[in-house]
Write a protein that holds these residues in place. Structure first.
Motif, PDB file in Angstrom:
ATOM      1  N   ILE A 198      16.657 -70.385 -14.006  1.00 58.87           N
ATOM      2  CA  ILE A 198      16.271 -71.239 -14.451  1.00 58.87           C
ATOM      3  C   ILE A 198      15.301 -71.894 -15.474  1.00 58.87           C
ATOM      4  N   ASN A 199      15.191 -71.226 -16.429  1.00 60.95           N
ATOM      5  CA  ASN A 199      14.406 -71.324 -17.366  1.00 60.95           C
ATOM      6  C   ASN A 199      14.851 -72.155 -18.094  1.00 60.95           C
ATOM      7  N   ILE A 200      16.311 -71.610 -18.163  1.00 57.67           N
ATOM      8  CA  ILE A 200      17.532 -71.450 -19.448  1.00 57.67           C
ATOM      9  C   ILE A 200      17.047 -73.060 -18.545  1.00 57.67           C
ATOM     10  N   THR A 201      17.773 -73.998 -17.763  1.00 58.98           N
ATOM     11  CA  THR A 201      17.701 -75.095 -17.338  1.00 58.98           C
ATOM     12  C   THR A 201      16.270 -75.800 -17.414  1.00 58.98           C
ATOM     13  N   MET A 202      15.512 -75.583 -17.134  1.00 61.67           N
ATOM     14  CA  MET A 202      14.414 -76.565 -17.143  1.00 61.67           C
ATOM     15  C   MET A 202      13.771 -76.954 -18.780  1.00 61.67           C
ATOM     16  N   GLU A 203      13.344 -75.463 -19.826  1.00 63.33           N
ATOM     17  CA  GLU A 203      12.804 -75.594 -20.963  1.00 63.33           C
ATOM     18  C   GLU A 203      13.195 -76.813 -21.927  1.00 63.33           C
ATOM     19  N   PRO A 204      14.963 -76.958 -22.030  1.00 67.10           N
ATOM     20  CA  PRO A 204      15.310 -77.768 -22.835  1.00 67.10           C
ATOM     21  C   PRO A 204      15.025 -79.869 -22.098  1.00 67.10           C
ATOM     22  N   PHE A 205      14.787 -79.577 -20.820  1.00 70.15           N
ATOM     23  CA  PHE A 205      14.809 -80.825 -20.160  1.00 70.15           C
ATOM     24  C   PHE A 205      13.147 -81.478 -20.735  1.00 70.15           C
ATOM     25  N   ARG A 206      12.043 -80.457 -21.310  1.00 68.94           N
ATOM     26  CA  ARG A 206      11.092 -80.879 -21.600  1.00 68.94           C
ATOM     27  C   ARG A 206      11.016 -80.945 -22.849  1.00 68.94           C
ATOM     28  N   ALA A 207      12.389 -80.975 -23.516  1.00 68.42           N
ATOM     29  CA  ALA A 207      12.322 -81.588 -25.251  1.00 68.42           C
ATOM     30  C   ALA A 207      12.942 -82.050 -25.035  1.00 68.42           C
ATOM     31  N   PHE A 208      13.630 -82.791 -23.699  1.00 70.74           N
ATOM     32  CA  PHE A 208      14.400 -84.102 -23.830  1.00 70.74           C
ATOM     33  C   PHE A 208      13.555 -85.614 -23.473  1.00 70.74           C
ATOM     34  N   VAL A 209      12.814 -85.161 -23.318  1.00 65.09           N
ATOM     35  CA  VAL A 209      11.828 -86.211 -23.126  1.00 65.09           C
ATOM     36  C   VAL A 209      10.898 -86.608 -24.391  1.00 65.09           C
ATOM     37  N   GLY A 210      11.291 -85.635 -24.680  1.00 64.89           N
ATOM     38  CA  GLY A 210      10.161 -85.845 -26.503  1.00 64.89           C
ATOM     39  C   GLY A 210      11.812 -86.270 -27.678  1.00 64.89           C
ATOM     40  N   ASP A 211      12.918 -86.094 -26.878  1.00 60.59           N
ATOM     41  CA  ASP A 211      13.995 -85.744 -28.401  1.00 60.59           C
ATOM     42  C   ASP A 211      13.991 -87.469 -27.940  1.00 60.59           C
ATOM     43  N   ASN A 212      14.103 -87.814 -26.557  1.00 61.88           N
ATOM     44  CA  ASN A 212      14.477 -89.169 -26.427  1.00 61.88           C
ATOM     45  C   ASN A 212      13.876 -91.023 -26.534  1.00 61.88           C
ATOM     46  N   LEU A 213      12.501 -90.427 -26.166  1.00 59.52           N
ATOM     47  CA  LEU A 213      11.185 -91.028 -26.323  1.00 59.52           C
ATOM     48  C   LEU A 213      10.264 -91.748 -26.874  1.00 59.52           C
ATOM     49  N   PRO A 214      10.467 -92.491 -27.325  1.00 58.46           N
ATOM     50  CA  PRO A 214       9.212 -92.547 -28.149  1.00 58.46           C
ATOM     51  C   PRO A 214       7.599 -92.542 -27.674  1.00 58.46           C
ATOM     52  N   SER A 215       6.981 -92.714 -28.603  1.00 56.19           N
ATOM     53  CA  SER A 215       5.245 -91.620 -28.288  1.00 56.19           C
ATOM     54  C   SER A 215       4.831 -92.767 -27.237  1.00 56.19           C
ATOM     55  N   ARG A 216       4.615 -93.683 -27.270  1.00 56.76           N
ATOM     56  CA  ARG A 216       4.090 -94.855 -25.943  1.00 56.76           C
ATOM     57  C   ARG A 216       5.074 -94.122 -24.641  1.00 56.76           C
ATOM     58  N   GLN A 217       6.630 -94.062 -24.571  1.00 61.59           N
ATOM     59  CA  GLN A 217       6.997 -93.607 -23.298  1.00 61.59           C
ATOM     60  C   GLN A 217       6.613 -92.435 -22.940  1.00 61.59           C
ATOM     61  N   ARG A 218       6.029 -91.436 -23.449  1.00 65.90           N
ATOM     62  CA  ARG A 218       6.329 -90.172 -22.985  1.00 65.90           C
ATOM     63  C   ARG A 218       5.257 -89.407 -22.167  1.00 65.90           C
ATOM     64  N   THR A 219       4.282 -90.538 -21.962  1.00 65.36           N
ATOM     65  CA  THR A 219       3.279 -89.730 -20.538  1.00 65.36           C
ATOM     66  C   THR A 219       4.243 -90.316 -19.250  1.00 65.36           C
ATOM     67  N   SER A 220       5.074 -91.880 -19.479  1.00 68.53           N
ATOM     68  CA  SER A 220       6.079 -91.928 -18.416  1.00 68.53           C
ATOM     69  C   SER A 220       7.541 -91.591 -17.899  1.00 68.53           C
ATOM     70  N   GLY A 221       7.389 -90.960 -19.217  1.00 66.83           N
ATOM     71  CA  GLY A 221       9.198 -89.454 -18.765  1.00 66.83           C
ATOM     72  C   GLY A 221       8.487 -88.408 -18.381  1.00 66.83           C
ATOM     73  N   PHE A 222       7.347 -88.105 -18.588  1.00 67.00           N
ATOM     74  CA  PHE A 222       6.952 -86.846 -17.964  1.00 67.00           C
ATOM     75  C   PHE A 222       5.975 -86.775 -17.021  1.00 67.00           C
TER      76      PHE A 222
END
Length: 512
Positions: free
Chosen positions: A128-152
């Motif tokens: 689960i950790n192998i899958t889950m950790e990159p998902f958190r970074a995925f939001v930081g990679d793909n979304l601008p700062s003002r969309q990150r709260t919505s992304g998470f």
């Protein structure tokens, strides 16, 4: 965010805004992840008790899970930062972890013995950790700062949706499909087995959806978007100064001596074995710092190991402040996940016999209630960004954590198990915030080139409280509360209230 004025971090974040369905698709895999996570949280203590574990032994059996996360997440974050394949940067890890986790879910309810189940939990949590950790970074990679709260928050929605269904599966299979929730001694009931089988299938299917339907920016595009030439130069192990190497050694010796002192004291007092997890954990951390300081002096100083230990000492200020909040938040959550089933069955149903119908009815009700708090979190996930926009993220987080702490405390006072649903409302509000706001605040303080690594490192402050909980809760309940598990929920409620108050100290880089 408190205003619509772009912060300094937003000014350098030139990624385009993504439409709703792109954010939906990139977060959809969390539906599957939470199927695995919720089945684990709601049923593993039940499986352990079925296979012969005593209540005060359960925390020690759970300890493999947080220890796995402590090791896996920074490593996966580091390597995903440095990966680029035909599938992209983060998505290969999504897929590999999902396959392993799905297989583990098939095996877990068929464990022939207690220690086999504990080993399967270790493999499941690692996957689960192998899958889950990159998902958190995925939001930081793909979304601008003002969309990150919505992304998470979107991730929180899928976490809540997945968990409400997954946690309710044993209840659904028993009451809708007449699949038995009882079995001979030492055998996991069929209702739990079929829940794990279905959960494994959905886990894999949801992650495949995200892999197929989402895209990732190339390293070159990320370099352009984040204007990395304007960033503060990143600490790299090859550039570690002598003073920083000395700091690694100094802290390492301090932790090591503290760990040895606690271990010797526990031995001299003949205290519970769970406490050795705490003292030996401090000792191991000290030895790791010492090893990093030694390795940093030779030609291997550019290793990922030295980077992890060095950056652990040199985290951004926001990350340090959030670390304390996370510690008390996740200590409370782990207390709930370990003890909710035995606490409710003993305190409200009056039985601790896992072979009895009354116990299994209570355990099913706990699973259903766990689903409800996750359902509440799915709904609240869409409200949190709105409240945070009009106030601030840290104030919103405080309010949500206070609601969760009060809800945990309320379980002790309930006159009947049916009122447990009311307590789940507050817990759901806190859960939605815990899954989104800390990550949104953290992402704005991190260098983009190390987003995955720092997100993985941030997991230390989820895992360490879990290890402390596993080490201390069994001892505290046995020594001071006559073995009554309901008091673990009281301790957890107080811990979450402390976390809420401490969240006001966090410096949110985007909150101007």
């Amino acid at each position: 965010m408190a205003s619509n004025t772009p912060s300094t971090s937003e000014a350098f974040d030139t990624k385009p805004l993504l439409p709703f369905w792109d954010i939906w698709n990139m977060s959809f895999g969390f539906l599957g992840i939470q199927f695995g996570f919720a089945l684990q949280n709601a049923n593993v203590s039940r499986i352990f008790e079925t296979l012969g574990a005593k209540v005060d032994d359960i925390p020690i059996l759970w300890v493999a899970a947080p220890l796995t996360g402590l090791v896996i997440q920074p490593i996966i974050g580091y390597f995903s930062d440095h990966t680029w394949t035909r599938l992209g940067r983060r998505r290969p890890y999504f897929l590999a972890g999902a396959i392993l986790a799905s297989l583990s879910l098939l095996v877990m309810p068929n464990s022939p013995g207690l220690w086999f189940a504990a080993g399967t939990l270790w493999i499941l949590d690692a996957s689960i950790n192998i899958t889950m950790e990159p998902f958190r970074a995925f939001v930081g990679d793909n979304l601008p700062s003002r969309q990150r709260t919505s992304g998470f928050a979107m991730q929180s929605f899928f976490i809540g949706t997945g968990a409400i269904v997954a946690s309710s599966l044993p209840y659904i299979f028993t009451n809708w499909f007449n699949i038995s929730n009882q079995a001979p001694e030492g055998i996991v009931p069929d209702s739990v087995k079929w829940s794990f089988y279905l959960g494994g299938f959905i886990f894999l299917l949801a992650v495949i959806w995200t892999v197929a339907k989402s895209r990732e920016y190339t390293p070159e595009q990320l370099h352009t978007f984040s204007k990395q030439q304007s960033e503060t130069p990143l600490l790299h192990p090859t550039a570690i100064a002598a003073s920083k190497r000395q700091k690694l050694l100094r802290q390492g010796f301090m932790f090591s001596l503290t760990g040895v002192a606690f271990t010797l004291w526990f031995i001299s007092r003949d205290l519970n074995k769970e406490l050795y997890i705490f003292s030996l954990g401090i000792l191991v951390m000290g030895l790791l710092f010492v090893a990093a300081g030694v390795v940093a002096k030779d030609k291997s100083e550019g290793s990922a190991f030295v980077m992890i230990m060095s950056d652990l000492q040199n985290m951004p200020a926001t990350m340090k402040q959030l670390a304390v909040v996370q510690f008390f938040s996740w200590f409370a959550l782990f207390a709930m996940w370990i003890y909710m089933t035995p606490a409710v069955t003993s305190h409200l149903y009056g039985t601790s016999d896992p072979t009895s119908k009354l116990y299994n009815d209570g355990a099913d009700w706990v699973g259903l209630c766990m689903g409800v708090y996750n359902g509440i979190s799915a709904l609240v996930a869409f409200i949190i960004p709105v409240i945070a926009l009009k106030t601030s993220r840290k104030l919103t987080h405080m309010i949500c954590l206070l609601a969760g702490g009060i809800a945990l405390l309320s379980v002790y006072l309930l006159p009947d198990a049916k009122y447990l649903m009311l307590s789940m409302i507050g817990i759901g509000v806190a859960w939605a915030s815990i899954l989104s706001i800390p990550y949104a605040m953290l992402a704005g303080s991190l260098p983009p080139r190390k987003m995955g690594y720092f997100m993985g490192l941030f997991n230390f402050f989820i895992v360490i409280p879990q290890i402390v909980a596993a080490a201390l809760l069994g001892f505290l309940i046995k020594q001071f509360f006559n073995g009554e598990p309901i008091y673990a929920l009281v301790i957890g409620g107080l811990s979450m209230i402390v976390a809420g108050l401490l969240s006001l100290r966090v410096e949110d880089q985007d909150d101007h």
